[in-house]
Design a protein around this motif. Sequence first.
Motif, PDB file in Angstrom:
ATOM      1  N   MET A  53     -25.454  10.099 -26.942  1.00 63.09           N
ATOM      2  CA  MET A  53     -25.231  11.412 -26.328  1.00 63.09           C
ATOM      3  C   MET A  53     -26.321  11.731 -25.313  1.00 63.09           C
ATOM      4  O   MET A  53     -26.047  12.245 -24.224  1.00 63.09           O
ATOM      5  CB  MET A  53     -25.175  12.490 -27.410  1.00 63.09           C
ATOM      6  N   ILE A  54     -27.577  11.431 -25.667  1.00 66.84           N
ATOM      7  CA  ILE A  54     -28.695  11.683 -24.751  1.00 66.84           C
ATOM      8  C   ILE A  54     -28.548  10.826 -23.505  1.00 66.84           C
ATOM      9  O   ILE A  54     -28.752  11.297 -22.379  1.00 66.84           O
ATOM     10  CB  ILE A  54     -30.032  11.403 -25.454  1.00 66.84           C
ATOM     11  N   ARG A  55     -28.178   9.546 -23.691  1.00 65.72           N
ATOM     12  CA  ARG A  55     -28.011   8.652 -22.549  1.00 65.72           C
ATOM     13  C   ARG A  55     -26.903   9.151 -21.622  1.00 65.72           C
ATOM     14  O   ARG A  55     -27.064   9.173 -20.397  1.00 65.72           O
ATOM     15  CB  ARG A  55     -27.694   7.235 -23.030  1.00 65.72           C
ATOM     16  N   GLU A  79     -27.233  10.399 -17.718  1.00 65.74           N
ATOM     17  CA  GLU A  79     -26.427   9.820 -16.650  1.00 65.74           C
ATOM     18  C   GLU A  79     -25.653  10.903 -15.905  1.00 65.74           C
ATOM     19  O   GLU A  79     -25.544  10.865 -14.670  1.00 65.74           O
ATOM     20  CB  GLU A  79     -25.454   8.781 -17.231  1.00 65.74           C
ATOM     21  N   ASN A  80     -25.132  11.873 -16.642  1.00 72.07           N
ATOM     22  CA  ASN A  80     -24.393  12.968 -16.000  1.00 72.07           C
ATOM     23  C   ASN A  80     -25.303  13.806 -15.110  1.00 72.07           C
ATOM     24  O   ASN A  80     -24.898  14.237 -14.026  1.00 72.07           O
ATOM     25  CB  ASN A  80     -23.735  13.855 -17.062  1.00 72.07           C
ATOM     26  N   VAL A  81     -26.525  14.045 -15.569  1.00 69.98           N
ATOM     27  CA  VAL A  81     -27.484  14.805 -14.760  1.00 69.98           C
ATOM     28  C   VAL A  81     -27.809  14.036 -13.481  1.00 69.98           C
ATOM     29  O   VAL A  81     -27.886  14.607 -12.386  1.00 69.98           O
ATOM     30  CB  VAL A  81     -28.765  15.094 -15.561  1.00 69.98           C
ATOM     31  N   ARG A 105     -27.151  13.376  -7.540  1.00 72.27           N
ATOM     32  CA  ARG A 105     -26.717  12.606  -6.359  1.00 72.27           C
ATOM     33  C   ARG A 105     -25.628  13.354  -5.603  1.00 72.27           C
ATOM     34  O   ARG A 105     -25.634  13.386  -4.363  1.00 72.27           O
ATOM     35  CB  ARG A 105     -26.198  11.232  -6.793  1.00 72.27           C
ATOM     36  N   LEU A 106     -24.695  13.946  -6.346  1.00 70.12           N
ATOM     37  CA  LEU A 106     -23.630  14.709  -5.706  1.00 70.12           C
ATOM     38  C   LEU A 106     -24.208  15.904  -4.945  1.00 70.12           C
ATOM     39  O   LEU A 106     -23.753  16.224  -3.840  1.00 70.12           O
ATOM     40  CB  LEU A 106     -22.623  15.184  -6.760  1.00 70.12           C
ATOM     41  N   HIS A 107     -25.214  16.543  -5.536  1.00 71.93           N
ATOM     42  CA  HIS A 107     -25.862  17.680  -4.881  1.00 71.93           C
ATOM     43  C   HIS A 107     -26.521  17.245  -3.574  1.00 71.93           C
ATOM     44  O   HIS A 107     -26.374  17.914  -2.536  1.00 71.93           O
ATOM     45  CB  HIS A 107     -26.901  18.286  -5.823  1.00 71.93           C
ATOM     46  N   ARG A 108     -27.247  16.128  -3.604  1.00 72.34           N
ATOM     47  CA  ARG A 108     -27.939  15.662  -2.402  1.00 72.34           C
ATOM     48  C   ARG A 108     -26.944  15.259  -1.313  1.00 72.34           C
ATOM     49  O   ARG A 108     -27.174  15.523  -0.125  1.00 72.34           O
ATOM     50  CB  ARG A 108     -28.863  14.489  -2.751  1.00 72.34           C
TER      51      ARG A 108
END
Length: 239
Positions: free
Chosen positions: A73-75, A79-81, A86-89
């Motif tokens: 779950m942490i991994r 990865e989602n963060v 990347r999508l934000h940039r």
Amino acid sequence: MSSNQHQGTDGITEQDIANYLANNPAFFERHAELLASVQLSHPHSARAVSLQERQAEMLREKIKGLEQKLIEMIRNGQENVAIADRLHRWTRALMLTADAARLPGVLLEELRHQFLIPLAGLRLWGARPEFAEAEFAQAVSADVRSFAESLSQPYCGINSGFEAARWLGEGAGALSLALIPLTIQGRSFGLLVLGSPDATRYTAEMGTEFLARIGEIASAGLARLLQDADAGDESAPTA
């Protein structure tokens, strides 16, 4: 008869005993010596262990399983963060590009850079006359337009000779493709193609939700290059 229904003394089955013990936990308080005397086989060796040891082993295995799930779950969260960053940039780079003529190039360059995409290209139809000589505005076949119109979601799969693969450059060697329709108010006006020399990078089984979001953002940004760009603005005044 199943394994938990073996016949016992006077017709009592194993299930009867299990039900009794489950409903009478005080039994082991009255017969505490049983907990120490009952011997069970160890799950990972041939030696016998006490009931307490077996319970402790089961608890350790359960904790280990929960720890593995927590790590996963942490991994996934990390990865989602990272993907969101990347999508934000990428989106920010599009918004900061004031020159419309540079927008397609920035869009593709930032896609390749942010998401480590080996190959990317696009075509728009209905672009404004001043972009007629630009690579992104070059003519495409009626088949490509019809294919883009037919897509309700991005297409992912093996490159089986798609015309759009040629937009990636001669000798690009794309074995798998993601074809993302560019739309405005339900009307197709372009196609974004992502390619990879890895035949397993884009497959028919993969989820397309993220690619669809890429398509929505790209469509919103590129719509200003169209001859009827104001058609995408629902708040534009009418005559």
